[in-house]
Design an enzyme around this catalytic site. Sequence first.
Site, PDB file in Angstrom:
ATOM      1  CG  ASP A 237      56.718  22.754  15.035  1.00  0.00           C
ATOM      2  OD1 ASP A 237      55.755  22.097  14.620  1.00  0.00           O
ATOM      3  OD2 ASP A 237      57.097  23.809  14.511  1.00  0.00           O
TER       4      ASP A 237
ATOM      5  CG  ASP B 155      52.795  24.462  15.796  1.00  0.00           C
ATOM      6  OD1 ASP B 155      51.640  24.920  15.937  1.00  0.00           O
ATOM      7  OD2 ASP B 155      53.465  24.638  14.747  1.00  0.00           O
ATOM      8  CG  ASN B 156      51.466  21.794  13.701  1.00  0.00           C
ATOM      9  OD1 ASN B 156      52.697  21.764  13.709  1.00  0.00           O
ATOM     10  ND2 ASN B 156      50.793  22.640  12.968  1.00  0.00           N
TER      11      ASN B 156
ATOM     12  CE  LYS C 170      53.369  18.389  13.518  1.00  0.00           C
ATOM     13  NZ  LYS C 170      54.362  19.327  14.028  1.00  0.00           N
TER      14      LYS C 170
ATOM     15  CD  GLU D  28      52.085  26.057   9.591  1.00  0.00           C
ATOM     16  OE1 GLU D  28      51.434  26.075  10.656  1.00  0.00           O
ATOM     17  OE2 GLU D  28      52.655  25.037   9.153  1.00  0.00           O
TER      18      GLU D  28
HETATM   19  C1  LIG Z   1      56.980  21.472  11.206  1.00  0.00           C
HETATM   20  S1  LIG Z   1      58.679  21.332  10.904  1.00  0.00           S
HETATM   21  C2  LIG Z   1      59.385  22.315  12.191  1.00  0.00           C
HETATM   22  C3  LIG Z   1      59.182  23.787  12.003  1.00  0.00           C
HETATM   23  C4  LIG Z   1      60.029  24.644  12.898  1.00  0.00           C
HETATM   24  N1  LIG Z   1      59.842  24.289  14.295  1.00  0.00           N
HETATM   25  C5  LIG Z   1      59.676  26.088  12.715  1.00  0.00           C
HETATM   26  O1  LIG Z   1      58.618  26.494  13.202  1.00  0.00           O
HETATM   27  O2  LIG Z   1      60.446  26.820  12.104  1.00  0.00           O
HETATM   28  C6  LIG Z   1      59.018  19.707  11.442  1.00  0.00           C
HETATM   29  C7  LIG Z   1      60.501  19.322  11.395  1.00  0.00           C
HETATM   30  O3  LIG Z   1      60.677  18.214  12.269  1.00  0.00           O
HETATM   31  C8  LIG Z   1      61.642  17.334  11.712  1.00  0.00           C
HETATM   32  N2  LIG Z   1      61.415  16.010  12.319  1.00  0.00           N
HETATM   33  C9  LIG Z   1      60.536  15.047  11.964  1.00  0.00           C
HETATM   34  N3  LIG Z   1      60.573  14.011  12.810  1.00  0.00           N
HETATM   35  C10 LIG Z   1      61.511  14.329  13.737  1.00  0.00           C
HETATM   36  C11 LIG Z   1      61.999  13.676  14.903  1.00  0.00           C
HETATM   37  N4  LIG Z   1      61.524  12.497  15.303  1.00  0.00           N
HETATM   38  N5  LIG Z   1      62.945  14.313  15.636  1.00  0.00           N
HETATM   39  C12 LIG Z   1      63.438  15.519  15.250  1.00  0.00           C
HETATM   40  N6  LIG Z   1      63.011  16.181  14.149  1.00  0.00           N
HETATM   41  C13 LIG Z   1      62.059  15.595  13.420  1.00  0.00           C
HETATM   42  C14 LIG Z   1      61.402  17.406  10.232  1.00  0.00           C
HETATM   43  O4  LIG Z   1      62.540  16.997   9.506  1.00  0.00           O
HETATM   44  C15 LIG Z   1      61.015  18.877  10.028  1.00  0.00           C
HETATM   45  O5  LIG Z   1      62.153  19.614   9.661  1.00  0.00           O
END
Ligand SMILES: C[S@@+](CC[C@H](N)C(=O)[O-])C[C@H]1O[C@@H](n2cnc3c(N)ncnc32)[C@H](O)[C@@H]1O
Length: 273
Positions: free
Chosen positions: A190, A218-219, A193, A250
Amino acid sequence: MLALVAAIGLAVAVNQCSGKPILFLRWSFLRAVFGVRHMGATWQVGDGREQALAEYVCTNARRNDVGDVIRVIDDFCYHKSFLINVGDEKGQILDRAVTTANPHRLLELGTYCGYSALRIARTMPSDATLYSIEFSSANAVVARRIWDHAGIGDRIVGIVGTLGDDGATLSKLRDEFGFACSALDFVFLDHDKAEYLRDLQRIVDQGWLHQGSIVVADNVKRPGAPEYRAFMRSQEGLTWHTQEHQTHLEYQKIVKDVVFESTYIDRNESTTR
Ligand SMILES: C[S@@+](CC[C@H](N)C(=O)[O-])C[C@H]1O[C@@H](n2cnc3c(N)ncnc32)[C@H](O)[C@@H]1O
Protein backbone atom coordinates in the site's frame (compact mmCIF):
# COMPACT_ATOMS: atom_id res chain seq x y z
CA MET A 1 -14.12 32.14 -13.24
CA LEU A 2 -15.16 34.08 -10.15
CA ALA A 3 -18.70 32.70 -10.52
CA LEU A 4 -17.32 29.15 -10.72
CA VAL A 5 -15.22 29.62 -7.56
CA ALA A 6 -18.24 31.11 -5.78
CA ALA A 7 -20.44 28.20 -6.89
CA ILE A 8 -17.90 25.64 -5.66
CA GLY A 9 -17.54 27.56 -2.38
CA LEU A 10 -21.31 27.58 -1.91
CA ALA A 11 -21.58 23.86 -2.73
CA VAL A 12 -18.83 23.07 -0.20
CA ALA A 13 -20.50 25.21 2.48
CA VAL A 14 -23.95 23.63 1.93
CA ASN A 15 -22.35 20.18 1.86
CA GLN A 16 -20.49 20.81 5.15
CA CYS A 17 -23.76 21.85 6.84
CA SER A 18 -25.67 18.77 5.67
CA GLY A 19 -25.90 15.85 8.10
CA LYS A 20 -24.11 13.46 5.71
CA PRO A 21 -21.60 15.46 3.63
CA ILE A 22 -20.43 14.01 0.30
CA LEU A 23 -16.70 13.29 0.46
CA PHE A 24 -15.86 14.97 -2.88
CA LEU A 25 -17.41 18.25 -1.75
CA ARG A 26 -15.74 18.27 1.66
CA TRP A 27 -13.09 20.95 2.12
CA SER A 28 -10.71 18.39 3.70
CA PHE A 29 -10.93 16.21 0.56
CA LEU A 30 -10.46 19.14 -1.84
CA ARG A 31 -7.51 20.33 0.29
CA ALA A 32 -5.97 16.86 -0.08
CA VAL A 33 -6.47 17.00 -3.88
CA PHE A 34 -4.90 20.50 -4.05
CA GLY A 35 -2.04 19.18 -1.92
CA VAL A 36 -1.28 16.32 -4.28
CA ARG A 37 2.09 17.79 -5.30
CA HIS A 38 3.12 18.16 -1.67
CA MET A 39 1.83 14.63 -1.10
CA GLY A 40 4.02 13.29 -3.90
CA ALA A 41 7.14 14.80 -2.33
CA THR A 42 6.54 14.26 1.40
CA TRP A 43 3.58 11.86 1.64
CA GLN A 44 1.80 14.28 3.95
CA VAL A 45 -1.09 16.49 2.79
CA GLY A 46 0.70 19.61 4.03
CA ASP A 47 -1.81 21.03 6.50
CA GLY A 48 -0.72 19.03 9.55
CA ARG A 49 -3.68 16.62 9.46
CA GLU A 50 -1.53 13.53 10.08
CA GLN A 51 -0.21 15.01 13.36
CA ALA A 52 -3.75 16.22 14.16
CA LEU A 53 -4.94 12.62 13.81
CA ALA A 54 -2.44 11.41 16.44
CA GLU A 55 -3.62 14.15 18.80
CA TYR A 56 -7.27 13.31 18.12
CA VAL A 57 -6.68 9.60 18.79
CA CYS A 58 -4.83 10.25 22.06
CA THR A 59 -7.64 12.56 23.22
CA ASN A 60 -10.66 10.56 22.06
CA ALA A 61 -9.81 6.84 21.88
CA ARG A 62 -9.65 4.54 24.88
CA ARG A 63 -6.02 3.71 25.71
CA ASN A 64 -4.98 0.07 25.05
CA ASP A 65 -8.17 -0.56 23.02
CA VAL A 66 -7.17 -1.19 19.39
CA GLY A 67 -10.78 -1.49 18.23
CA ASP A 68 -11.63 1.89 19.71
CA VAL A 69 -8.55 3.49 18.11
CA ILE A 70 -9.62 2.13 14.69
CA ARG A 71 -13.15 3.47 15.27
CA VAL A 72 -11.82 6.92 16.22
CA ILE A 73 -9.54 7.08 13.13
CA ASP A 74 -12.48 6.22 10.85
CA ASP A 75 -14.57 8.86 12.63
CA PHE A 76 -11.78 11.44 12.07
CA CYS A 77 -11.68 10.58 8.36
CA TYR A 78 -15.45 10.76 7.90
CA HIS A 79 -16.06 13.88 9.97
CA LYS A 80 -12.80 15.87 10.33
CA SER A 81 -10.10 15.32 7.68
CA PHE A 82 -9.88 12.82 4.85
CA LEU A 83 -6.79 10.56 5.04
CA ILE A 84 -5.46 8.00 2.56
CA ASN A 85 -5.86 4.99 4.89
CA VAL A 86 -7.10 1.70 3.47
CA GLY A 87 -10.33 2.62 5.31
CA ASP A 88 -13.12 0.61 6.87
CA GLU A 89 -14.60 -1.08 3.75
CA LYS A 90 -11.32 -2.31 2.20
CA GLY A 91 -10.03 -2.88 5.73
CA GLN A 92 -12.49 -5.77 6.08
CA ILE A 93 -10.99 -7.43 2.99
CA LEU A 94 -7.57 -7.01 4.59
CA ASP A 95 -8.82 -8.49 7.90
CA ARG A 96 -10.20 -11.58 6.15
CA ALA A 97 -6.98 -12.13 4.19
CA VAL A 98 -4.91 -11.96 7.40
CA THR A 99 -7.21 -14.53 9.00
CA THR A 100 -6.86 -16.82 5.96
CA ALA A 101 -3.05 -16.58 6.04
CA ASN A 102 -2.84 -17.41 9.77
CA PRO A 103 0.54 -15.64 9.66
CA HIS A 104 3.53 -15.57 11.95
CA ARG A 105 5.63 -12.97 10.11
CA LEU A 106 4.02 -10.15 8.14
CA LEU A 107 5.38 -7.27 6.07
CA GLU A 108 3.62 -4.02 5.17
CA LEU A 109 4.94 -1.52 2.63
CA GLY A 110 3.44 1.95 3.32
CA THR A 111 2.65 2.62 7.00
CA TYR A 112 1.31 6.21 6.68
CA CYS A 113 -0.47 6.89 10.02
CA GLY A 114 -0.55 3.23 11.04
CA TYR A 115 -4.24 2.51 10.39
CA SER A 116 -3.86 -0.66 8.29
CA ALA A 117 -1.16 -1.90 10.69
CA LEU A 118 -3.66 -1.56 13.55
CA ARG A 119 -6.19 -3.66 11.64
CA ILE A 120 -3.55 -6.28 10.77
CA ALA A 121 -2.21 -6.44 14.34
CA ARG A 122 -5.74 -6.79 15.73
CA THR A 123 -6.40 -9.80 13.46
CA MET A 124 -3.04 -11.63 13.37
CA PRO A 125 -2.28 -14.43 15.89
CA SER A 126 -0.92 -13.27 19.25
CA ASP A 127 2.59 -14.65 18.55
CA ALA A 128 2.86 -12.91 15.16
CA THR A 129 4.95 -9.80 14.34
CA LEU A 130 4.21 -7.16 11.72
CA TYR A 131 7.11 -5.30 10.08
CA SER A 132 5.88 -2.04 8.58
CA ILE A 133 8.08 -0.05 6.19
CA GLU A 134 7.53 3.67 5.69
CA PHE A 135 9.37 6.10 3.45
CA SER A 136 8.56 9.21 5.54
CA SER A 137 10.04 9.49 9.04
CA ALA A 138 7.34 12.06 9.95
CA ASN A 139 4.61 9.52 9.14
CA ALA A 140 6.47 6.83 11.09
CA VAL A 141 6.41 9.09 14.20
CA VAL A 142 2.63 9.59 13.87
CA ALA A 143 2.05 5.85 13.47
CA ARG A 144 4.24 4.96 16.47
CA ARG A 145 2.30 7.37 18.71
CA ILE A 146 -1.01 5.83 17.61
CA TRP A 147 0.19 2.21 17.98
CA ASP A 148 1.49 2.91 21.48
CA HIS A 149 -1.82 4.51 22.46
CA ALA A 150 -3.63 1.42 21.12
CA GLY A 151 -1.40 -0.81 23.26
CA ILE A 152 -0.05 -2.83 20.34
CA GLY A 153 3.27 -1.01 19.91
CA ASP A 154 5.28 -4.09 20.88
CA ARG A 155 3.71 -6.22 18.11
CA ILE A 156 4.70 -3.93 15.24
CA VAL A 157 8.24 -3.10 14.14
CA GLY A 158 8.21 0.22 12.28
CA ILE A 159 11.11 0.72 9.86
CA VAL A 160 11.90 3.96 7.99
CA GLY A 161 13.14 3.10 4.51
CA THR A 162 12.11 1.53 1.19
CA LEU A 163 12.89 -1.81 -0.44
CA GLY A 164 14.45 0.17 -3.31
CA ASP A 165 17.16 1.91 -1.25
CA ASP A 166 20.08 -0.05 -2.73
CA GLY A 167 19.64 -2.99 -0.39
CA ALA A 168 19.84 -1.10 2.93
CA THR A 169 16.31 -1.99 4.10
CA LEU A 170 16.44 -5.51 2.61
CA SER A 171 19.68 -6.15 4.55
CA LYS A 172 18.16 -4.75 7.72
CA LEU A 173 15.19 -7.12 7.41
CA ARG A 174 17.51 -10.05 6.78
CA ASP A 175 20.30 -9.36 9.27
CA GLU A 176 18.57 -7.45 12.07
CA PHE A 177 15.10 -8.95 11.94
CA GLY A 178 15.79 -12.51 10.83
CA PHE A 179 13.94 -12.54 7.51
CA ALA A 180 14.98 -15.93 6.09
CA CYS A 181 14.02 -18.33 3.33
CA SER A 182 10.23 -19.02 3.30
CA ALA A 183 9.76 -16.96 6.50
CA LEU A 184 7.18 -14.47 5.24
CA ASP A 185 3.52 -15.47 5.43
CA PHE A 186 1.76 -12.22 4.53
CA VAL A 187 2.54 -8.99 2.65
CA PHE A 188 0.40 -5.86 2.36
CA LEU A 189 1.34 -3.52 -0.52
CA ASP A 190 0.00 0.00 0.00
CA HIS A 191 2.85 2.36 -0.89
CA ASP A 192 4.00 3.90 -4.19
CA LYS A 193 1.78 2.19 -6.79
CA ALA A 194 4.55 2.33 -9.42
CA GLU A 195 6.78 0.27 -7.09
CA TYR A 196 4.35 -2.58 -6.31
CA LEU A 197 5.70 -5.00 -8.90
CA ARG A 198 9.39 -4.14 -8.45
CA ASP A 199 9.13 -4.47 -4.66
CA LEU A 200 7.20 -7.74 -4.90
CA GLN A 201 9.94 -9.04 -7.19
CA ARG A 202 12.57 -7.99 -4.63
CA ILE A 203 10.73 -10.00 -1.95
CA VAL A 204 10.44 -13.04 -4.24
CA ASP A 205 14.13 -12.78 -5.18
CA GLN A 206 15.07 -12.89 -1.49
CA GLY A 207 13.25 -16.26 -1.27
CA TRP A 208 11.16 -14.99 1.66
CA LEU A 209 7.80 -16.31 0.38
CA HIS A 210 6.57 -19.89 0.58
CA GLN A 211 3.75 -21.89 -0.97
CA GLY A 212 0.54 -20.25 0.32
CA SER A 213 2.02 -16.88 1.36
CA ILE A 214 -0.60 -14.19 0.75
CA VAL A 215 0.03 -10.77 -0.80
CA VAL A 216 -2.73 -8.15 -0.61
CA ALA A 217 -2.44 -5.06 -2.84
CA ASP A 218 -4.58 -1.96 -2.32
CA ASN A 219 -5.54 0.61 -5.01
CA VAL A 220 -5.06 -1.71 -7.98
CA LYS A 221 -7.82 0.19 -9.83
CA ARG A 222 -7.43 3.67 -8.27
CA PRO A 223 -5.03 5.45 -8.32
CA GLY A 224 -4.07 2.23 -10.13
CA ALA A 225 -1.21 -0.23 -10.40
CA PRO A 226 -1.50 -1.33 -14.07
CA GLU A 227 1.87 -3.10 -14.26
CA TYR A 228 1.13 -5.10 -11.12
CA ARG A 229 -2.41 -5.95 -12.32
CA ALA A 230 -1.12 -7.15 -15.72
CA PHE A 231 1.58 -9.24 -14.04
CA MET A 232 -0.82 -10.97 -11.64
CA ARG A 233 -3.27 -11.69 -14.46
CA SER A 234 -0.50 -13.13 -16.63
CA GLN A 235 0.68 -15.35 -13.77
CA GLU A 236 -2.76 -16.68 -12.83
CA GLY A 237 -2.43 -20.37 -11.97
CA LEU A 238 1.30 -20.35 -12.70
CA THR A 239 3.11 -18.60 -9.83
CA TRP A 240 0.13 -16.78 -8.33
CA HIS A 241 -3.57 -17.31 -7.79
CA THR A 242 -5.42 -14.00 -7.41
CA GLN A 243 -8.83 -13.05 -6.08
CA GLU A 244 -9.91 -9.62 -7.34
CA HIS A 245 -12.08 -7.88 -4.73
CA GLN A 246 -14.40 -5.24 -6.22
CA THR A 247 -14.76 -2.47 -3.66
CA HIS A 248 -14.62 1.33 -3.22
CA LEU A 249 -11.92 3.88 -2.61
CA GLU A 250 -11.70 4.73 1.10
CA TYR A 251 -14.38 6.58 3.01
CA GLN A 252 -16.99 6.89 0.22
CA LYS A 253 -19.28 4.73 -1.94
CA ILE A 254 -19.05 6.39 -5.38
CA VAL A 255 -15.55 5.78 -6.77
CA LYS A 256 -14.69 2.11 -7.23
CA ASP A 257 -11.42 0.39 -6.41
CA VAL A 258 -10.07 -3.16 -6.63
CA VAL A 259 -7.99 -4.99 -4.04
CA PHE A 260 -5.91 -7.97 -5.19
CA GLU A 261 -5.44 -10.92 -2.83
CA SER A 262 -2.79 -13.18 -4.35
CA THR A 263 -1.61 -16.55 -3.08
CA TYR A 264 1.94 -17.60 -3.98
CA ILE A 265 2.42 -20.87 -5.82
CA ASP A 266 5.98 -22.01 -5.22
CA ARG A 267 6.78 -24.55 -7.93
CA ASN A 268 9.96 -25.62 -6.08
CA GLU A 269 8.21 -26.39 -2.84
CA SER A 270 6.62 -29.85 -2.68
CA THR A 271 4.96 -29.46 0.69
CA THR A 272 3.32 -26.59 2.51
CA ARG A 273 4.88 -25.22 5.69
C1 LIG B 1 -1.59 5.04 1.00
S1 LIG B 1 -0.45 5.40 2.25
C2 LIG B 1 -0.49 3.94 3.25
C3 LIG B 1 -1.75 3.80 4.05
C4 LIG B 1 -1.68 2.76 5.12
N1 LIG B 1 -1.29 1.47 4.58
C5 LIG B 1 -3.01 2.61 5.79
O1 LIG B 1 -3.91 2.03 5.18
O2 LIG B 1 -3.17 3.06 6.92
C6 LIG B 1 1.07 5.24 1.41
C7 LIG B 1 2.31 5.40 2.31
O3 LIG B 1 3.40 4.79 1.63
C8 LIG B 1 4.58 5.55 1.88
N2 LIG B 1 5.52 5.24 0.80
C9 LIG B 1 5.61 5.78 -0.44
N3 LIG B 1 6.55 5.18 -1.17
C10 LIG B 1 7.09 4.23 -0.37
C11 LIG B 1 8.10 3.25 -0.56
N4 LIG B 1 8.74 3.11 -1.72
N5 LIG B 1 8.37 2.41 0.47
C12 LIG B 1 7.72 2.53 1.66
N6 LIG B 1 6.75 3.45 1.89
C13 LIG B 1 6.44 4.27 0.89
C14 LIG B 1 4.10 6.97 1.93
O4 LIG B 1 5.01 7.79 2.64
C15 LIG B 1 2.72 6.84 2.59
O5 LIG B 1 2.84 7.06 3.98
